[in-house]
Scaffold this active site. Structure first.
Site, short mmCIF file in Angstrom:
data_model
loop_
_atom_site.label_atom_id
_atom_site.label_comp_id
_atom_site.label_asym_id
_atom_site.label_seq_id
_atom_site.Cartn_x
_atom_site.Cartn_y
_atom_site.Cartn_z
N MET A 95 -10.92 33.14 -7.94
CA MET A 95 -12.09 33.96 -8.26
C MET A 95 -12.06 34.46 -9.70
O MET A 95 -13.10 34.56 -10.35
CB MET A 95 -12.14 35.14 -7.30
CG MET A 95 -13.51 35.74 -7.16
SD MET A 95 -14.64 34.70 -6.23
CE MET A 95 -14.27 35.26 -4.57
N PHE A 136 -4.61 35.99 -2.46
CA PHE A 136 -4.68 34.71 -3.17
C PHE A 136 -6.07 34.41 -3.71
O PHE A 136 -6.23 33.59 -4.61
CB PHE A 136 -4.20 33.56 -2.27
CG PHE A 136 -5.28 32.93 -1.43
CD1 PHE A 136 -5.65 33.46 -0.21
CD2 PHE A 136 -5.94 31.80 -1.89
CE1 PHE A 136 -6.66 32.88 0.54
CE2 PHE A 136 -6.94 31.20 -1.14
CZ PHE A 136 -7.31 31.75 0.08
N LYS A 137 -7.09 35.09 -3.17
CA LYS A 137 -8.45 34.83 -3.63
C LYS A 137 -8.60 35.02 -5.14
O LYS A 137 -9.43 34.39 -5.77
CB LYS A 137 -9.44 35.76 -2.92
CG LYS A 137 -9.36 35.79 -1.40
CD LYS A 137 -9.95 34.55 -0.78
CE LYS A 137 -10.28 34.69 0.70
NZ LYS A 137 -9.16 35.00 1.60
N ASP A 138 -7.79 35.92 -5.72
CA ASP A 138 -7.89 36.17 -7.16
C ASP A 138 -7.63 34.92 -7.99
O ASP A 138 -8.19 34.76 -9.07
CB ASP A 138 -6.86 37.22 -7.60
CG ASP A 138 -7.21 38.63 -7.10
OD1 ASP A 138 -8.40 38.95 -7.02
OD2 ASP A 138 -6.26 39.38 -6.80
#
Ligand SMILES: *Cc1c(COP(=O)(O)O)cnc(C)c1O
Length: 460
Positions: free
Chosen positions: A114, A109-111
């Site tokens: 980010m 989920f960081k994408d």
């Protein structure tokens, strides 16, 4: 924007984006939460994710970027996702949904935040001029997401510090095989909390931080929170009613984005903190004492965290934004590794959050159970949250949305152990096992890390 510790000067969104941490050691938050009306939220239903993201992000970023700039960055960021819905809901059973947040380039989920942050960051840096040094402490997924977003960009060096041997092989290779000259991987002989502590010390080393223009893209960077609150809005609009969100939690960034959405006017039934055996947050919410213990490695390594940076933001809000108390409380915690929460603060937290924990055995059991009953493969982080959702059965009201934070192929060993089935590596990770790894192993020592950064910087 203002700092939770109360003594940093006010700063605009663009400055906060480039700074990361506030100079007084606190975390930035908007001075006033932008408000989204019930009618506006209802109108998000059926709209493209990018449109809603634009609407929400502009409420934070308007003073620093034009609408066209933010639109360009959002469209470029999400153009590479492999699901046009970006954060699709998958129904597991009536009133129980997975929200899949892993359709970006590094499968976690960081994408979602980010990819947008990287583009805004490059844009803000080009306007300001000069070079920036980004230091990232990662429990596994933030590092590869930061590399995917910032790798190859001019005028930025990225140092990614992961705890040696405490990330999965897929996670490590995603970081160390990246072919960019401006990316420097450090395997630290220590835990994630050690890595995060070194990053904080580097920021506190003001002369050094200034000289290299140090910045952070961890979830201490408010731009991450701003981009992450979007999917709480889209999910609620799609369901047409307030939901319970169950969030696999480590550094408290993802779940705090839910609290941010609440402050902006979104109706949320409850935010449920799901932790693995590293259960400091569950203990805090259930017992009222914030006390850190040793980090235990688990099958959900991105949550192997004891000191959750973003919890400071939740404490700030729960105290009625009392920065004098917070400053004191954070010093007490740093000294004693323990903080007893005042009744009012605890009550404030509990009005918004509840918490559950599960261990590795339960994680494996849950991955197996959901595969058997629905055919769905889930990763161990998602399983920790789904377990909490199952445990809450009977006491929950309305729809429950479990945030599915990683693709099962990122953690193939655990998934295979639970289901007998090894998830296939998606095409975008093909070649992961052939690439050459580049990393430097360093002892858990701030001075060593600092010297390494100075030696490796492409622009002094
Ligand atoms: C980072 C991460 C988490 C924890 O998110 P926080 O914002 O740190 O609480 C959970 N699951 C996965 C897969 C992650 O990468």
């Amino acid at each position: 924007m203002i700092s939770t510790r109360g003594s940093a000067p006010k700063a605009g969104f663009g400055d906060v984006l480039l700074a990361g941490l506030a100079p007084d050691g606190g975390l930035y938050l908007p001075q006033f939460w932008p408000q989204v009306s019930v009618r506006e939220i209802a109108s998000f239903k059926g709209r493209a994710y990018n449109d809603v993201a634009h609407d929400i992000l502009m409420r934070f970023a308007a003073g620093s970027f034009s609408a066209a700039e933010i639109k360009a960055d959002i469209d470029a960021a999400y153009g590479a996702f492999d699901d046009a819905q970006i954060a699709p809901l998958v129904e597991l059973e009536p009133d129980l949904f997975l929200m899949e947040l892993f359709h970006g380039p590094t499968l976690a989920f960081k994408d979602i935040a980010m990819q947008v942050l990287g583009r805004m960051f490059a844009r803000a840096l080009a306007k300001r001029g000069g070079h920036a040094t980004v230091v990232v402490a990662t429990s596994g997924d933030t590092g590869s997401a930061a590399i995917a977003a910032l790798g190859g960009l001019a005028n930025i060096d990225v140092f990614v510090i992961h705890p040696k041997d405490r990330v999965s092989e897929v996670q490590r290779r995603q970081m160390t095989t990246a072919p960019y000259d401006n990316v420097h991987n450090i395997a630290l002989c220590g835990t994630f909390d050690d890595a995060q502590a070194i990053v904080k010390e580097l920021f506190a080393d003001v002369a050094f931080a200034r000289a290299v223009r140090l910045t952070a893209v961890n979830s201490i960077n408010f731009a991450r929170i701003a981009a992450q609150c979007v999917y709480y809005f889209t999910a609620t609009a799609t369901l047409g009613q307030a939901a319970t969100f169950v969030v696999p939690t480590g550094n408290f960034g993802d779940i705090f984005a839910g609290e941010a959405a609440m402050h902006m006017g979104l109706g949320i039934e409850k935010l449920v903190v799901a932790t693995n055996a590293n259960d400091i947050l569950a203990r805090t919410l259930n017992e009222g004492v914030y006390a850190s213990a040793r980090v235990q490695p688990s099958l959900s390594p991105s949550m192997d965290i004891q000191v959750a940076s973003n919890f400071e933001r939740a404490l700030f809000e729960a105290s009625g934004r009392d920065s004098a108390w917070l400053q004191d409380a954070m010093l007490t915690f740093a000294r004693d590794r323990k903080l007893t929460l005042p009744e009012t603060v605890l009550a404030g937290l509990r009005s918004c959050y509840s918490a559950w924990r599960s261990d590795d055995r339960e994680t494996i059991q849950t991955i197996g159970e959901v595969y058997k009953s629905t055919g769905q493969l889930i990763d161990p982080h998602t399983a920790v949250a789904l377990r909490a959702a199952y445990q809450m059965k009977g006491q929950r009201q309305g729809p429950v949305v479990v945030l599915s934070t990683a693709h099962p192929a990122k953690f193939p060993d655990a998934v295979q152990q639970a289901t007998g089935k090894r998830p296939a590596l998606p095409p975008r990770l093909a070649g992961l096992y052939e690439g050459v790894e580049r990393l430097t192993v360093l002892d858990n020592d701030k001075a060593l890390v600092r010297a390494h950064i100075e030696a490796k910087l492409n622009t002094p």
